[in-house]
Design a protein around this motif. Structure first.
Motif, PDB file in Angstrom:
ATOM      1  N   ALA A   1       0.835  -1.205   0.000  1.00 17.64           N
ATOM      2  CA  ALA A   1       0.000   0.000   0.000  1.00 17.64           C
ATOM      3  C   ALA A   1       0.870   1.256   0.000  1.00 17.64           C
ATOM      4  O   ALA A   1       0.546   2.244  -0.678  1.00 17.64           O
ATOM      5  CB  ALA A   1      -0.927  -0.012   1.216  1.00 17.64           C
ATOM      6  N   ALA A   2       1.982   1.235   0.740  1.00 18.50           N
ATOM      7  CA  ALA A   2       2.873   2.395   0.757  1.00 18.50           C
ATOM      8  C   ALA A   2       3.523   2.606  -0.605  1.00 18.50           C
ATOM      9  O   ALA A   2       3.665   3.750  -1.073  1.00 18.50           O
ATOM     10  CB  ALA A   2       3.938   2.213   1.837  1.00 18.50           C
ATOM     11  N   CYS A   3       3.913   1.513  -1.276  1.00 14.92           N
ATOM     12  CA  CYS A   3       4.484   1.638  -2.625  1.00 14.92           C
ATOM     13  C   CYS A   3       3.477   2.236  -3.595  1.00 14.92           C
ATOM     14  O   CYS A   3       3.806   3.114  -4.407  1.00 14.92           O
ATOM     15  CB  CYS A   3       4.928   0.267  -3.129  1.00 14.92           C
ATOM     16  SG  CYS A   3       6.341  -0.429  -2.259  1.00 14.92           S
ATOM     17  N   GLU A   4       2.239   1.771  -3.523  1.00 13.50           N
ATOM     18  CA  GLU A   4       1.219   2.277  -4.436  1.00 13.50           C
ATOM     19  C   GLU A   4       0.910   3.742  -4.163  1.00 13.50           C
ATOM     20  O   GLU A   4       0.646   4.515  -5.097  1.00 13.50           O
ATOM     21  CB  GLU A   4      -0.026   1.403  -4.325  1.00 13.50           C
ATOM     22  CG  GLU A   4       0.206   0.001  -4.897  1.00 13.50           C
ATOM     23  CD  GLU A   4      -0.933  -0.959  -4.623  1.00 13.50           C
ATOM     24  OE1 GLU A   4      -1.779  -0.635  -3.757  1.00 13.50           O
ATOM     25  OE2 GLU A   4      -0.982  -2.027  -5.265  1.00 13.50           O
ATOM     26  N   ALA A   5       0.945   4.149  -2.891  1.00 18.92           N
ATOM     27  CA  ALA A   5       0.739   5.562  -2.572  1.00 18.92           C
ATOM     28  C   ALA A   5       1.866   6.412  -3.147  1.00 18.92           C
ATOM     29  O   ALA A   5       1.632   7.517  -3.657  1.00 18.92           O
ATOM     30  CB  ALA A   5       0.645   5.748  -1.061  1.00 18.92           C
TER      31      ALA A   5
END
Length: 396
Positions: free
Chosen positions: A303-307
Motif C-alpha cells: 500500500a505504501a508503494c502504491e501511494a
C-alpha cells in the motif's frame, strides 16, 4: 546633602536631623563608608549544583565518562548500554509522558572535560517527533567567570539541537524528576559531533528536569518551508531508528514526517516548494514500505508503494519494490508489467534483470523430460535492500 565623594562612596553628616552635636558643634564630621563589592554570580544556582554533582561523580577524571558506563547505580535505556540513566531526584507519583504528549524540560549538558555545551532553561518538544517545538528565547552562551564555576569548566557556546538521548530518556521520567543521562556519541551528536563546541564522537552527560507534561498541540498552519524542514527532520529521525533496527520507531517517525508534509499550510507553496514537498512524500512512503517489510507486513508495504506511485508514477524504487511484492503474492503478470516499466527507467539495473529472469522461469512450461513440478519455485522475499532501504548507506 553632599554628593558622592570622588572615590564613589556617599558621605553622611553626623547627628540626627542634620544637626551637629558634641563639643565640636560648629564642625561637621564626615564618615566615609567602606567600599563594598556585591558578587553577582555568572551562572545560575542550578548550574553550580550541576557542577557539584559532576564532581561527586568524579567527573572529570582520568577516565572521563568511561568508568560511568560500567558503574553501578545506573539503568540502561538501550540494549547496547550506550545510553544510561541515573535518577538524581525522584518526582512525585505523576504519569510519565505518553506518545504524542508535549513535554517541557530543563537541560544542562557537559563534555568529559566539564565544558558546558547545553543550557536550555525550557525546551519544549514532543518526544519521537524529531523537532523542537519551541526554544526559550533567553538561551545563551554560558559564561564561566573566575570563582563562579570549577576551573575545569571552560566556556562553550551551545547551539540549538536535541540529541537522541532526550528523545529516549525523557519518556522514562515523571514530572518534577531530575535525572542524569549518560550518552555515548550515537545518542549525543553522532560521529561528526557539533561544530564548534562538541568534538567528533564525544559522549555527553545531561542533567534533565521534567517540568511539565501536557497534551500535544493541535496542528497549526505552517509555511511550506517550515513543513519541509519538519518533514526532513522526522524522516532523518526515522532513518536513525531504521539503522539501529528499531523498525517500529522508524515507521512512527516516517508517518509523523508525512503528517508534517501534508499538514495545513499558512500559505500556498510556490512551484519549487510544491515539487520538494512531493519528493519528500515519495521518500517517506518508500521508507514506510521498507519498514513495513522489516516488520513482516507485506500488504502495508504494498500500500505504501502504491501511494508513492500515485504521486510519482515513474519512481524506480517504488516500482521495483511493488514488482517484488506482487511476485511474492503470485501476481506474476502484474509484477512483470511493473518490473518492465522499472527496467525502461533503469536499463542497467542488475536487480531488475534478476527479478524479471526469475519471473520468466516461473512462467515457462516445465520440460517434458524433467520432473513435473505442480508448483514453481517460490520467489525469495522482496529485499528492501534492492534498491537500498533507508539505512546508514541508503537513507532517503
Amino acid at each position: 546633602m553632599p554628593g558622592p565623594s570622588p572615590g564613589g562612596s556617599p558621605e553622611r553628616e553626623a547627628g540626627a536631623g542634620g544637626r551637629p552635636r558634641g563639643p565640636g558643634r560648629d564642625r561637621r564630621v564626615r564618615f566615609r563608608l567602606p567600599h563594598t563589592a556585591i558578587a553577582v554570580p555568572s551562572v545560575r544556582d542550578e548550574e553550580q549544583l550541576f557542577y557539584r554533582r559532576l564532581e561527586a561523580l568524579a567527573v572529570p577524571g582520568p577516565g572521563g565518562f568511561g568508568p560511568l558506563f560500567a558503574s553501578d547505580g545506573w539503568s540502561d535505556l538501550t540494549e547496547d548500554r550506550l545510553l544510561r540513566k541515573r535518577v538524581v531526584r525522584a518526582g512525585p507519583d505523576g504519569p510519565r509522558p505518553l506518545p504524542g504528549q508535549e513535554v517541557s524540560v530543563k537541560v544542562l549538558g557537559a563534555l568529559e572535560d566539564g565544558g558546558l555545551v547545553e543550557r536550555d532553561p525550557r525546551l519544549i518538544f514532543v518526544p519521537g517527533h524529531g523537532d523542537v517545538v519551541q526554544v526559550s528565547p533567553n538561551r545563551c552562551a554560558v559564561q564561566c567567570r573566575a570563582g563562579s564555576a570549577p576551573p575545569w569548566a571552560p566556556t562553550r557556546q551551545p547551539r540549538r539541537a536535541r540529541p537522541q538521548a532526550l528523545e529516549l530518556g525523557v519518556p522514562t521520567m515523571q514530572p518534577g524528576e531530575v535525572s542524569f543521562f549518560l550518552a555515548a556519541f550515537p545518542y549525543a551528536y553522532g560521529r561528526p559531533g557539533r561544530e564548534p563546541d562538541v568534538p567528533p564522537e564525544a559522549p555527553l552527560l545531561f542533567e534533565v528536569t521534567l517540568l511539565e507534561v501536557r497534551d500535544g498541540p493541535d496542528p497549526q498552519p505552517l509555511p511550506p518551508a517550515v513543513r519541509l524542514r519538519l518533514g526532513s527532520q522526522r524522516r532523518e529521525r526515522g532513518n536513525f531508528h531504521f539503522a539501529r533496527g528499531d523498525f517500529a520507531a522508524a515507521l512512527r517517525s516516517y508517518r509523523l514526517s508525512l503528517r508534517a508534509l501534508d499538514g495545513p499550510t499558512a500559505a500556498p507553496p510556490g512551484p519549487e516548494e510544491e515539487e520538494e514537498l512531493r519528493e519528500q512524500r515519495v521518500k517517506c512512503l518508500n521508507n514506510c514500505a521498507a519498514a513495513e517489510l522489516k516488520l513482516g507486513r507485506a500488504e502495508e508495504a504494498l500500500a505504501a508503494c502504491e501511494a508513492a506511485l500515485r504521486i510519482c508514477p515513474d519512481n524506480g524504487r517504488a516500482l521495483l519494490r511493488r514488482g517484488q511484492l506482487l511476485a511474492e503474492q503470485g501476481r506474476d503478470a502484474e509484477a512483470a508489467l511493473v518490473l518492465k516499466r522499472a527496467l525502461e527507467l533503469d536499463p542497467a539495473s542488475k536487480v531488475i534483470h534478476t527479478e524479471l529472469s526469475r519471473l520468466a522461469k516461473r512462467q515457462s512450461p516445465p520440460s517434458s523430460t524433467g520432473p513435473q513440478n505442480p508448483r514453481h519455485d517460490p520467489m525469495p522475499p522482496p529485499s528492501p535492500a534492492a534498491p537500498a532501504p533507508p539505512s546508514a548507506e541508503g537513507a532517503i
